[in-house]
Structures are given as C-alpha cells and as structure tokens.
Design a protein around this motif. Structure first.
Motif, PDB file in Angstrom:
ATOM      1  N   GLY A 297       0.832  -1.199   0.000  1.00  0.00           N
ATOM      2  CA  GLY A 297       0.000   0.000   0.000  1.00  0.00           C
ATOM      3  C   GLY A 297       0.865   1.247   0.000  1.00  0.00           C
ATOM      4  N   ILE A 298       0.223   2.378   0.145  1.00  0.00           N
ATOM      5  CA  ILE A 298       0.924   3.662   0.283  1.00  0.00           C
ATOM      6  C   ILE A 298       0.289   4.416   1.443  1.00  0.00           C
ATOM      7  N   HIS A 299       1.054   5.329   2.035  1.00  0.00           N
ATOM      8  CA  HIS A 299       0.519   6.093   3.163  1.00  0.00           C
ATOM      9  C   HIS A 299      -0.302   7.264   2.619  1.00  0.00           C
ATOM     10  N   PRO A 300      -1.621   7.251   2.880  1.00  0.00           N
ATOM     11  CA  PRO A 300      -2.496   8.205   2.201  1.00  0.00           C
ATOM     12  C   PRO A 300      -2.116   9.674   2.409  1.00  0.00           C
ATOM     13  N   PHE A 301      -1.902  10.074   3.639  1.00  0.00           N
ATOM     14  CA  PHE A 301      -1.670  11.504   3.869  1.00  0.00           C
ATOM     15  C   PHE A 301      -0.365  11.964   3.218  1.00  0.00           C
ATOM     16  N   THR A 302       0.654  11.094   3.217  1.00  0.00           N
ATOM     17  CA  THR A 302       1.950  11.449   2.624  1.00  0.00           C
ATOM     18  C   THR A 302       1.838  11.693   1.126  1.00  0.00           C
ATOM     19  N   TRP A 303       0.995  10.911   0.456  1.00  0.00           N
ATOM     20  CA  TRP A 303       1.021  10.928  -1.011  1.00  0.00           C
ATOM     21  C   TRP A 303      -0.127  11.684  -1.665  1.00  0.00           C
ATOM     22  N   ALA A 304      -1.039  12.240  -0.856  1.00  0.00           N
ATOM     23  CA  ALA A 304      -2.103  13.064  -1.448  1.00  0.00           C
ATOM     24  C   ALA A 304      -1.558  14.481  -1.639  1.00  0.00           C
ATOM     25  N   SER A 305      -1.832  15.075  -2.790  1.00  0.00           N
ATOM     26  CA  SER A 305      -1.359  16.445  -3.023  1.00  0.00           C
ATOM     27  C   SER A 305      -2.166  17.391  -2.131  1.00  0.00           C
ATOM     28  N   PRO A 306      -1.592  18.558  -1.813  1.00  0.00           N
ATOM     29  CA  PRO A 306      -2.313  19.509  -0.954  1.00  0.00           C
ATOM     30  C   PRO A 306      -3.702  19.850  -1.518  1.00  0.00           C
ATOM     31  N   TYR A 307      -3.830  19.851  -2.839  1.00  0.00           N
ATOM     32  CA  TYR A 307      -5.120  20.175  -3.463  1.00  0.00           C
ATOM     33  C   TYR A 307      -6.170  19.126  -3.115  1.00  0.00           C
ATOM     34  N   LEU A 308      -5.767  17.859  -3.147  1.00  0.00           N
ATOM     35  CA  LEU A 308      -6.693  16.776  -2.837  1.00  0.00           C
ATOM     36  C   LEU A 308      -6.947  16.683  -1.329  1.00  0.00           C
ATOM     37  N   ILE A 309      -5.912  16.931  -0.534  1.00  0.00           N
ATOM     38  CA  ILE A 309      -6.081  16.892   0.930  1.00  0.00           C
ATOM     39  C   ILE A 309      -7.194  17.862   1.329  1.00  0.00           C
ATOM     40  N   HIS A 310      -7.143  19.051   0.721  1.00  0.00           N
ATOM     41  CA  HIS A 310      -8.141  20.063   1.021  1.00  0.00           C
ATOM     42  C   HIS A 310      -9.565  19.549   0.732  1.00  0.00           C
ATOM     43  N   LEU A 311      -9.718  18.924  -0.420  1.00  0.00           N
ATOM     44  CA  LEU A 311     -11.044  18.405  -0.797  1.00  0.00           C
ATOM     45  C   LEU A 311     -11.482  17.244   0.086  1.00  0.00           C
ATOM     46  N   TYR A 312     -10.567  16.320   0.335  1.00  0.00           N
ATOM     47  CA  TYR A 312     -10.903  15.163   1.172  1.00  0.00           C
ATOM     48  C   TYR A 312     -11.277  15.621   2.583  1.00  0.00           C
ATOM     49  N   ASP A 313     -10.543  16.584   3.111  1.00  0.00           N
ATOM     50  CA  ASP A 313     -10.872  17.093   4.450  1.00  0.00           C
ATOM     51  C   ASP A 313     -12.278  17.690   4.470  1.00  0.00           C
ATOM     52  N   LYS A 314     -12.626  18.363   3.361  1.00  0.00           N
ATOM     53  CA  LYS A 314     -13.919  19.044   3.305  1.00  0.00           C
ATOM     54  C   LYS A 314     -15.080  18.049   3.187  1.00  0.00           C
ATOM     55  N   TYR A 315     -14.923  17.051   2.326  1.00  0.00           N
ATOM     56  CA  TYR A 315     -16.059  16.159   2.051  1.00  0.00           C
ATOM     57  C   TYR A 315     -15.987  14.812   2.767  1.00  0.00           C
ATOM     58  N   GLN A 338     -12.123  18.324 -10.522  1.00  0.00           N
ATOM     59  CA  GLN A 338     -11.410  18.772 -11.731  1.00  0.00           C
ATOM     60  C   GLN A 338     -10.484  19.946 -11.404  1.00  0.00           C
ATOM     61  N   ASP A 339     -11.001  20.875 -10.617  1.00  0.00           N
ATOM     62  CA  ASP A 339     -10.181  22.039 -10.236  1.00  0.00           C
ATOM     63  C   ASP A 339      -8.966  21.605  -9.409  1.00  0.00           C
ATOM     64  N   ALA A 340      -9.186  20.655  -8.497  1.00  0.00           N
ATOM     65  CA  ALA A 340      -8.071  20.197  -7.651  1.00  0.00           C
ATOM     66  C   ALA A 340      -6.987  19.569  -8.517  1.00  0.00           C
ATOM     67  N   HIS A 341      -7.411  18.751  -9.478  1.00  0.00           N
ATOM     68  CA  HIS A 341      -6.404  18.145 -10.352  1.00  0.00           C
ATOM     69  C   HIS A 341      -5.707  19.194 -11.213  1.00  0.00           C
ATOM     70  N   ALA A 342      -6.471  20.154 -11.699  1.00  0.00           N
ATOM     71  CA  ALA A 342      -5.858  21.230 -12.503  1.00  0.00           C
ATOM     72  C   ALA A 342      -4.842  21.998 -11.656  1.00  0.00           C
ATOM     73  N   GLY A 343      -5.135  22.162 -10.374  1.00  0.00           N
ATOM     74  CA  GLY A 343      -4.203  22.840  -9.477  1.00  0.00           C
ATOM     75  C   GLY A 343      -2.905  22.066  -9.357  1.00  0.00           C
ATOM     76  N   ALA A 344      -3.013  20.752  -9.151  1.00  0.00           N
ATOM     77  CA  ALA A 344      -1.818  19.910  -9.006  1.00  0.00           C
ATOM     78  C   ALA A 344      -1.005  19.912 -10.308  1.00  0.00           C
ATOM     79  N   LYS A 345      -1.699  19.976 -11.442  1.00  0.00           N
ATOM     80  CA  LYS A 345      -1.022  19.974 -12.741  1.00  0.00           C
ATOM     81  C   LYS A 345      -0.268  21.291 -12.954  1.00  0.00           C
ATOM     82  N   ALA A 346      -0.928  22.395 -12.625  1.00  0.00           N
ATOM     83  CA  ALA A 346      -0.283  23.705 -12.791  1.00  0.00           C
ATOM     84  C   ALA A 346       0.929  23.838 -11.868  1.00  0.00           C
ATOM     85  N   TYR A 347       0.777  23.320 -10.671  1.00  0.00           N
ATOM     86  CA  TYR A 347       1.859  23.364  -9.678  1.00  0.00           C
ATOM     87  C   TYR A 347       3.065  22.575 -10.196  1.00  0.00           C
ATOM     88  N   LEU A 348       2.805  21.396 -10.765  1.00  0.00           N
ATOM     89  CA  LEU A 348       3.890  20.579 -11.335  1.00  0.00           C
ATOM     90  C   LEU A 348       4.565  21.298 -12.508  1.00  0.00           C
TER      91      LEU A 348
END
Ligand SMILES: *Cc1c(COP(=O)(O)O)cnc(C)c1O
Length: 570
Positions: A297-315, A338-348
């Motif tokens: 497996g992978i450690h969820p909090f370590t590998w989620a991008s900040p954009y996704l962490i924000h969404l997961y925390d919210k919902y 979609q916005d969260a992924h676009a954020g991670a893409k722009a950041y990369l």
C-alpha cells in the motif's frame, strides 16, 4: 520530549529494512522498497501499533543523479548530516567482521502521528572512533560496493540491529524482515543465551529453530531467482566467521551457497509476497514453503497532493486515518475535483519550468512515468514505433519521465539516454521531459500533476508496484500492464486501462513485448485520447473511480491491519 527509554516499556514489532524512505532530507532509500518501509512505519504510527524500525544510516545516501550533455547519468554522493536530524543513542554494541570487533551505534528518529502514535526508527552506524577506517565506511553507501561490502552491511543490519535492540532494552514480540537483507538477525535469535543446546547439534537446535520461527515474519519482494542475495561460504567464513556452526548454516541457508532468502524462509512462521500474483509466483519459486500474500500500500496523507487533501478534508473528514472513507468519493462535486487536479497539474508544470526550463501545456494530456530505471520496467517502451507515436500524439500528448539507474546498471543508463535523445525527434509536437534525481519530493509533485500514470513492466517482474497507488489516490488513472497490484485494482475503462494480455497468460518465459506495444498505441489512440478531449464528464468518472475503487483499499493502513491480523498476532 520524553526520553527514548519509554519506547522500551512496551513489547514491540521490530521491522528491519535495508532502506527506509521517511523524507527527502533523510536519503537512506533507493526506490519502492524503502518508500514502502517509510509508509509502513507512518501507518503504524497513525494506528498506534507498538513498532520499532531498524535500518542503516547510509551516510552517503544512494546517490544524487545529474546528466551530462549526452543524457548520460552522472552520480555523486548525497551529503547530509544525520546529526542535524537524528538523536544519538548512548549505548553501542559489537559485531565481528573479518575477525575484528566493529562497534555499532544507532541514531533515533521519531515518526510522530497526529493521532498521538509514535514509532522509533533506529539508523545503524559504524562511523565511530576506534573502528578501523574501512569499517567506518560500512554504513556509507546504500547498495554500493562489492559482495563483501554487502555482506558486511547485512551483518551490521541483522546481527548489529538485533543485538542493539537487546542492549538498549527493547522487548520484541515479532521480528518483521522486509526483504532478505536482514536475515542474519535470525542467527542472533538462534544463539539466544537462554536457549541452551543439548544433545546432538540438530536436536539441540531444532527446539531453537521452532522458537525463532515463531518470532519471525518475512516479506519477500523479488519475483526472480537472481534477485535474491547469495554469498559463497568462503566469503561467509572470511567475513562473518562462525556465528552458528557451519553445518547448521548450510542446512538453513543452502548447501552450495548461502542464500539470504532461504535463511529467512526457513526461520519464519509467516512468509508473504506483496500482491496476490506475486504470492503465486513466489509459491512456485519456493515450493516447500507456504507463501501468503498481503498486497502493498501507500501512506495516504503522505502521497495526497495539498489540493486533494483540502477536498478530502472538506467532504470526507477523517479520511487520512480511515482511508476506507474514500469509497464515498462521489460526495465530491465533479467541478471541484477537476479544479483540484488542474491545481496539481499547474503546480507541477510551474516547478518543471523552474527546475528544467521546459514549458509544458496545461491543456494537453500528460503521461507520467517514473520509477527505478532498470531493464524490466521498460521506460523506453512507448518509443518502440516513433512514427506511430507521433501520428497518435501530435499536439495531443506530453510525456514526463523520471528515475535513477543503479550506478552499475549500464542498460538502465542507456534506457534513460534513449529517452533524452527522443526530445530531438519529437520537438514541440510531442514534448518530453526527463526530471533529474527522482526521489520522494519529485514523486510527490510529479504523480498528482499528470493525467495518466503509465506502467509497462515485463510480467511477472513487478512484484507489486506502488507508484500507481499514489496516482490513484490523486485521481490519476493507471494505464498499466496487468502485473503486481494492478491485477487486483484494474477494471477496464472504470478505474483505468490495461496494456497487453490478461495476467492468466503470464509465463516467466514469455515476453509479450509486441502485444504490449500494439495495445498501448491502440488504447491511446482509440480510447484514452478521445475520452480526454471529447468527454470530460466520463473522464472525471474514471478519475473518481481511481480514488473510490483503488485508493480506498490500496493503502498502508489497510495493509497494516492485515499484517496485524494475519501475521503479527499468529
Ligand atoms: C513510490 C516510489 C517508487 C516506487 O515506484 P514503482 O512504480 O512502484 O516502482 C520509487 N521511487 C520513489 C521515489 C517513489 O516515491
């Protein structure tokens, strides 16, 4: 901060691994094995499991990767200062190497979880005044040096590690050997003083063997014979000497050669592969032993991008310590994900521009591929038919690569160089970037920011693979050969896409290269590219399914719960 001694109050599971990847600043890992170890420890801390981890300090790290103008890999030592990050423990132990006493000490790092859980990690070190200059270098280079150097490292890890736990006062309820590198710890257990030898050698030790087996859990990671560490008995007697009588050693580690995997198999009551398929492959390789499987497996909090962490925390509040909640990903509105992924893409892409100068296009479908550059992973496979790839991808595809080749792996380096050389052929029509020095930091930026994650190993050599799980967690669907974990995670067109024939056709002698390449092009052209550009709603569904049907399960929390119930408590 509490004194380290409070860790010795609880009886613990001692997790031994040659490499552990906790963070970029502690460069004591080379790839998936070490990152898995780090993720395992982090989940153990989150779940408040009584754990202690043991590894080597690797003062020069694995290596720092740069490239010359020809795209040929250059290596240099990673200089880091353990003293800045770790706490030296006051008690040392000794191991015997080439008839010399070698002192071993340990540095402590505390992995702390927001839940209050804490796992001590011990980094073993021989760079101590009083040790011979060559012995002071034993814990310098991860996977460096010759056979003798490797054996010395394994003596320090297995024998030094087990002895140090004893003298520090740790009580160990189980030893978990993460790969065969730590197998020599079993010899320390065999010689434990309160188990006295009576009668013949075999009778005397048979009792010991059973009690050692009860203490040990062994995870094997390598699906090929040649991947297991072996040493000649000449080398063993010269470097290690007689830790246990040589007849017994041969009985447990092999008649002709000393095989670390065989030693671990013989002395563990629970042995597992790292995915269902890998369990089967290992079972066929070691017919005399019962091999289980617990998928990595992978450690969820370590590998989620900040954009996704924000969404997961919210919902999905609580998801980080209960990743099963990701099964309810449909609570998140499409546009927000979609916005969260676009954020991670722009950041990369911003980061790629700053570090390499390459300018990628945010509107273009971007394929990511990064892992150790070694032959079976076939990083260059997508370039098999360049004209066809250009025809399919002209203006519609971009590729981002990363990965290090082992310093002695000429073929791995050629594979990387070949990718560099493609940039000229494809030019601006299909942009290609090779990111230098792939490590945890690069991975955490790259994986969430691409649109699909490509994986095309030679079956069945990908024991599990974990980078694809990091992708799924970030809503990046996998496009992968059916091997390792993907056999369990793949639902065609739902969680991502397969490449090549089904896993039932797997056979170690058969190389499906041509089928794989043809299928890769066909799916890109007919399925993936049209879906990405013409049906964003359906694309978003796949993105969400990667989270809800892959990431909710393929994580180290779920994995650790299985280790506890199936291995540690037995
Ligand atoms: C996750 C990870 C890996 C493992 O990748 P695979 O695709 O499973 O081989 C290797 N290196 C780093 C730095 C990682 O983060």
């Amino acid at each position: 901060m509490k004194d380290w001694r409070h860790f010795t109050e609880t009886s613990r599971i001692a997790y031994f691994s040659m490499e552990i990847g906790l963070m970029t600043e502690i460069p004591t890992y080379s790839g998936g094995l070490g990152v898995l170890a780090g993720d395992t420890i982090r989940s153990a801390a989150d779940l408040k499991l009584p754990f202690v981890a043991v590894t080597l300090i690797s003062r020069k790290g694995y290596f720092l990767q740069t490239f010359n103008d020809d795209g040929w890999q250059q290596e240099s030592a990673v200089d880091w200062t353990p003293e800045d990050l770790l706490e030296l423990l006051p008690i040392k132990t000794l191991v015997t190497i080439e008839n010399r006493d070698v002192k071993v000490q340990a540095w402590l790092y505390r992995v702390k979880s927001p839940t209050g859980g804490e796992v001590p990690v011990l980094f073993l070190d021989t760079d101590i005044q009083g040790n011979q200059p060559e012995d002071r270098q034993i814990t310098d280079y991860l996977y460096g040096g010759d056979k003798a150097y490797r054996l010395k490292q394994e003596i320090v890890l297995g024998i030094g590690g087990a002895r140090l736990l004893q003298v520090l006062g740790f009580r160990v309820r189980k030893f978990h050997l993460n790969e065969g590198h730590a197998s020599l710890l079993t010899l320390v257990l065999l010689n434990h003083p309160h188990l006295s030898v009576e009668g013949s050698l075999e009778e005397g030790y048979s009792q010991h063997i059973r009690s050692v087996q009860e203490k040990c859990v062994f995870t094997t990671h390598t699906p090929v014979e040649s991947g297991h560490d072996r040493f000649s008995y000449d080398l063993v007697s010269q470097v290690m000497g007689d830790v246990v009588p040589v007849d017994l050693l041969k009985k447990l580690g092999g008649e002709d050669e000393f095989n670390m995997t065989l030693l671990a198999l013989n002395l563990s009551h629970f042995v597992n592969g790292v995915a269902k398929k890998h369990g089967e492959v290992s079972q066929a390789m070691f017919p005399g032993f019962e091999i289980h499987s617990i998928t990595n497996g992978i450690h969820p909090f370590t590998w989620a991008s900040p954009y996704l962490i924000h969404l997961y925390d919210k919902y999905l509040p609580g998801w980080a310590n209960e990743p099963e909640l990701l099964v309810r990903v449909d609570l998140i509105p499409d546009n927000e994900i979609q916005d969260a992924h676009a954020g991670a893409k722009a950041y990369l892409f911003q980061w790629i521009k700053e570090t390499t100068g390459a300018k990628l296009d945010l509107d273009v479908l971007t394929i990511g591929f990064a892992r150790r550059a070694t032959a079976y992973k076939r990083a260059n496979m997508i370039f098999t038919d360049r004209d066809r790839l250009l025809k399919i991808g002209d203006g519609k595809l971009q590729l981002v690569f990363g990965g290090k080749a082992h310093p002695n792996d000429e073929y791995g380096k050629q594979m990387i160089q070949e990718i560099f050389q493609q940039e000229e052929f494809f030019g601006d029509k299909l942009k290609i970037v090779y990111l230098p020095n792939y490590n945890m930091d690069v991975a955490s930026r790259l994986i969430p920011g691409v649109d699909i994650w490509l994986n095309n190993p030679l079956r069945p050599l990908e024991a599990s693979g974990t980078s694809g799980m990091k992708a799924a967690l970030n809503g990046v669907p996998n496009f992968s050969v059916l091997d390792g974990w993907w056999i369990e995670g793949h639902i065609e067109g739902v969680t991502g896409w397969s490449i090549g024939p089904p896993p039932t056709e797997t056979n170690t002698e058969v190389n499906h290269s041509d089928d794989d390449v043809q299928d890769l092009y066909k799916k890109l052209e007919e399925t993936i590219i049209p879906l990405y550009y013409n049906n964003r709603q359906e694309w978003t569904k796949v993105l969400k399914n990667a989270i809800g049907k892959n990431a909710y399960y393929f994580n180290t929390h779920a994995m650790m719960r299985r280790y506890v119930t199936e291995a540690y408590l037995r």
